[in-house]
Enzyme design. Structure first.
Site, PDB file in Angstrom:
ATOM      1  N   HIS A 262      51.404  86.655 -33.512  1.00  0.00           N
ATOM      2  CA  HIS A 262      51.362  85.705 -34.625  1.00  0.00           C
ATOM      3  C   HIS A 262      50.078  84.890 -34.594  1.00  0.00           C
ATOM      4  O   HIS A 262      49.403  84.749 -35.631  1.00  0.00           O
ATOM      5  CB  HIS A 262      52.600  84.798 -34.591  1.00  0.00           C
ATOM      6  CG  HIS A 262      52.697  83.893 -35.772  1.00  0.00           C
ATOM      7  ND1 HIS A 262      52.812  84.366 -37.065  1.00  0.00           N
ATOM      8  CD2 HIS A 262      52.667  82.538 -35.863  1.00  0.00           C
ATOM      9  CE1 HIS A 262      52.858  83.344 -37.901  1.00  0.00           C
ATOM     10  NE2 HIS A 262      52.768  82.226 -37.203  1.00  0.00           N
TER      11      HIS A 262
ATOM     12  N   ASP B 122      57.040  74.895 -33.325  1.00  0.00           N
ATOM     13  CA  ASP B 122      56.488  75.278 -34.614  1.00  0.00           C
ATOM     14  C   ASP B 122      55.349  74.336 -35.003  1.00  0.00           C
ATOM     15  O   ASP B 122      55.391  73.145 -34.722  1.00  0.00           O
ATOM     16  CB  ASP B 122      57.600  75.215 -35.677  1.00  0.00           C
ATOM     17  CG  ASP B 122      57.175  75.808 -36.994  1.00  0.00           C
ATOM     18  OD1 ASP B 122      56.406  76.786 -36.983  1.00  0.00           O
ATOM     19  OD2 ASP B 122      57.603  75.288 -38.036  1.00  0.00           O
TER      20      ASP B 122
END
Length: 169
Positions: free
Chosen positions: A84, A11
């Site tokens: 994404h 992340d």
């Protein structure tokens, strides 16, 4: 330590690196109204991990725009436009629309899992453009993570004043 989320991917790989770069992205510069503060986005996403785990790894990687294990970003010529990264790794006039991401995965014994997503930026524009792209308002393409994994359940913008401004109050 790789900061992997519940989805198994690293992340925050697009975060600016180094204190000065983080400050330049997060803090409103001198000479502008509200200088020294920051605009903050807080969102809560719920994850359907069973649904995500049923998606083949190659499709997960295509949905994110990078490899899961090696954390290698796919080149733009093979990256899906609704991945994404295709939705949030954006540029205007050759300049990246950067934000500082600080996310925290969470889980409850009830089985509820998700992500508390926080972002900071010196301008709301960068945050808004990324959200418009994620949710399909910019061009009709919705982020594939919203199809396969996440549901946004809340979100809000805030202005966080500088310490000096708070002390002046």
């Amino acid at each position: 330590y790789e900061d992997r989320g519940l989805d198994g991917f690293v992340d925050g790989t697009e975060n600016p690196q180094g204190d000065e770069n983080v400050r330049n992205v997060a803090i409103i510069p001198e000479g502008r109204p509200d200088a020294g503060g920051s605009y903050v986005l807080l969102q809560k996403y719920l994850h359907d991990l069973k649904k995500w785990d049923a998606v083949p790894v190659a499709e997960q990687e295509a949905s994110v725009g990078r490899s899961k294990e090696a954390n290698e970003e796919f080149s733009k010529d093979v990256r899906l436009p609704d991945s994404h990264l295709g939705r949030v790794n954006l540029k205007e006039n050759g300049v990246g629309l950067k934000i500082v991401r600080r996310s925290l995965p969470f889980g409850k014994i009830s089985g509820e899992h998700g992500l508390m997503f926080t972002a900071y930026c010196h301008t709301l524009h960068n945050i808004e453009v990324q959200l418009l792209h994620m949710f399909g308002d910019a061009d009709g393409k919705t982020d594939l993570l919203l199809k396969h994994l996440s549901t946004a359940v809340s979100g809000a913008y805030y202005y966080a004043p500088s310490v000096e401004r708070l002390q002046d109050l």
